[in-house]
Design a protein around this motif. Structure first.
Motif, PDB file in Angstrom:
ATOM      1  N   ASN A  36       0.844  -1.198   0.000  1.00 23.64           N
ATOM      2  CA  ASN A  36       0.000   0.000   0.000  1.00 23.64           C
ATOM      3  C   ASN A  36       0.880   1.249   0.000  1.00 23.64           C
ATOM      4  O   ASN A  36       2.106   1.177   0.167  1.00 23.64           O
ATOM      5  N   ALA A  37       0.266   2.404  -0.176  1.00 21.67           N
ATOM      6  CA  ALA A  37       1.002   3.667  -0.285  1.00 21.67           C
ATOM      7  C   ALA A  37       1.788   3.976   0.983  1.00 21.67           C
ATOM      8  O   ALA A  37       2.878   4.548   0.920  1.00 21.67           O
ATOM      9  N   ALA A  38       1.253   3.623   2.151  1.00 20.37           N
ATOM     10  CA  ALA A  38       1.961   3.886   3.404  1.00 20.37           C
ATOM     11  C   ALA A  38       3.289   3.136   3.441  1.00 20.37           C
ATOM     12  O   ALA A  38       4.333   3.706   3.798  1.00 20.37           O
ATOM     13  N   LYS A  39       3.264   1.857   3.067  1.00 23.22           N
ATOM     14  CA  LYS A  39       4.493   1.051   3.087  1.00 23.22           C
ATOM     15  C   LYS A  39       5.465   1.519   2.011  1.00 23.22           C
ATOM     16  O   LYS A  39       6.676   1.598   2.253  1.00 23.22           O
ATOM     17  N   VAL A  40       4.954   1.834   0.818  1.00 22.56           N
ATOM     18  CA  VAL A  40       5.812   2.348  -0.258  1.00 22.56           C
ATOM     19  C   VAL A  40       6.473   3.644   0.200  1.00 22.56           C
ATOM     20  O   VAL A  40       7.679   3.828   0.044  1.00 22.56           O
ATOM     21  N   GLY A  41       5.684   4.527   0.796  1.00 22.11           N
ATOM     22  CA  GLY A  41       6.228   5.792   1.298  1.00 22.11           C
ATOM     23  C   GLY A  41       7.308   5.579   2.345  1.00 22.11           C
ATOM     24  O   GLY A  41       8.350   6.246   2.331  1.00 22.11           O
ATOM     25  N   VAL A  50      10.538   4.455   0.539  1.00 15.82           N
ATOM     26  CA  VAL A  50      11.221   5.454  -0.298  1.00 15.82           C
ATOM     27  C   VAL A  50      11.404   6.804   0.397  1.00 15.82           C
ATOM     28  O   VAL A  50      11.954   7.725  -0.182  1.00 15.82           O
ATOM     29  N   GLY A  51      10.920   6.920   1.634  1.00 19.02           N
ATOM     30  CA  GLY A  51      11.132   8.163   2.388  1.00 19.02           C
ATOM     31  C   GLY A  51      10.101   9.242   2.132  1.00 19.02           C
ATOM     32  O   GLY A  51      10.431  10.429   2.153  1.00 19.02           O
ATOM     33  N   LEU A  52       8.853   8.848   1.883  1.00 20.96           N
ATOM     34  CA  LEU A  52       7.763   9.806   1.676  1.00 20.96           C
ATOM     35  C   LEU A  52       6.659   9.542   2.693  1.00 20.96           C
ATOM     36  O   LEU A  52       6.540   8.434   3.222  1.00 20.96           O
ATOM     37  N   SER A  53       5.836  10.560   2.899  1.00 27.48           N
ATOM     38  CA  SER A  53       4.639  10.349   3.709  1.00 27.48           C
ATOM     39  C   SER A  53       3.645   9.515   2.912  1.00 27.48           C
ATOM     40  O   SER A  53       3.754   9.420   1.682  1.00 27.48           O
ATOM     41  N   GLN A  54       2.678   8.915   3.592  1.00 27.19           N
ATOM     42  CA  GLN A  54       1.658   8.113   2.900  1.00 27.19           C
ATOM     43  C   GLN A  54       0.911   8.941   1.861  1.00 27.19           C
ATOM     44  O   GLN A  54       0.766   8.496   0.721  1.00 27.19           O
ATOM     45  N   PRO A  55       0.442  10.186   2.190  1.00 27.37           N
ATOM     46  CA  PRO A  55      -0.273  10.961   1.163  1.00 27.37           C
ATOM     47  C   PRO A  55       0.590  11.298  -0.054  1.00 27.37           C
ATOM     48  O   PRO A  55       0.117  11.243  -1.188  1.00 27.37           O
ATOM     49  N   ALA A  56       1.863  11.616   0.168  1.00 27.61           N
ATOM     50  CA  ALA A  56       2.750  11.956  -0.961  1.00 27.61           C
ATOM     51  C   ALA A  56       2.992  10.720  -1.838  1.00 27.61           C
ATOM     52  O   ALA A  56       2.969  10.812  -3.073  1.00 27.61           O
ATOM     53  N   ALA A  57       3.209   9.579  -1.207  1.00 26.32           N
ATOM     54  CA  ALA A  57       3.404   8.347  -1.973  1.00 26.32           C
ATOM     55  C   ALA A  57       2.140   8.000  -2.753  1.00 26.32           C
ATOM     56  O   ALA A  57       2.203   7.622  -3.928  1.00 26.32           O
ATOM     57  N   TYR A  58       0.989   8.147  -2.109  1.00 27.02           N
ATOM     58  CA  TYR A  58      -0.294   7.861  -2.758  1.00 27.02           C
ATOM     59  C   TYR A  58      -0.481   8.743  -3.996  1.00 27.02           C
ATOM     60  O   TYR A  58      -0.853   8.244  -5.059  1.00 27.02           O
TER      61      TYR A  58
END
Length: 146
Positions: free
Chosen positions: A22-27, A30-38
């Motif tokens: 999910n976006a939270a784990k990807v973030g 890679v060093g991003l917040s969940q909303p930024a990754a999403y």
């Protein structure tokens, strides 16, 4: 063509390794917040860079112990023969992949079978009887690394 920065490329590497993240784990990776990754993932999807996420099934767990790649050369019958072949080949459940290619053969097929005897049956009764089929070359898969 889409311009990708270092973060976009990192996101793609992470999702290629595990498309279920999910976006939270990807973030987090890679060093991003969940909303930024999403937002980045959604942009990559909207721009067609990410075409989808796939489920990978182990055919041996379903009883298919043999994978064969076929090179198929069509007999010269014109455009109608090509369309008839394509329509018929995608209807065969054991044919997992159909690629229209340029080279010695016109098509490359990935076929799964329970065993070599089952493959021979599929080849003789289903593939060799398809419209416009000319020459066929078979390559049995011995091993595969992901």
């Amino acid at each position: 063509m889409t311009d990708l920065d270092k973060i976009d490329r990192a996101i793609l590497r992470v999702l290629e390794a595990d498309g279920a993240l999910n976006a939270a784990k990807v973030g987090e990776i890679v060093g991003l917040s969940q909303p930024a990754a999403y937002r980045r993932i959604k942009r990559l999807e909207a721009e067609g860079v990410i075409k989808g996420r796939a489920l990978i099934v182990d055919p041996t767990r379903l009883g298919y112990g043999v994978t064969v790649f076929l090179g198929v050369k069509l007999a010269p019958r014109g455009r109608a023969g090509v369309e008839d072949f394509e329509r018929a080949v995608i209807a065969i459940p054991e044919v997992q992949l159909v690629q229209h290619v340029l080279g010695v053969y016109d098509y490359r097929l990935k076929v799964i079978a329970k065993d070599l005897e089952d493959f021979e049956r599929i080849l003789r009764r289903r593939i060799m009887t398809l419209p416009a089929v000319g020459d066929i070359e078979s390559n049995v898969l011995l091993s595969e690394e992901l």
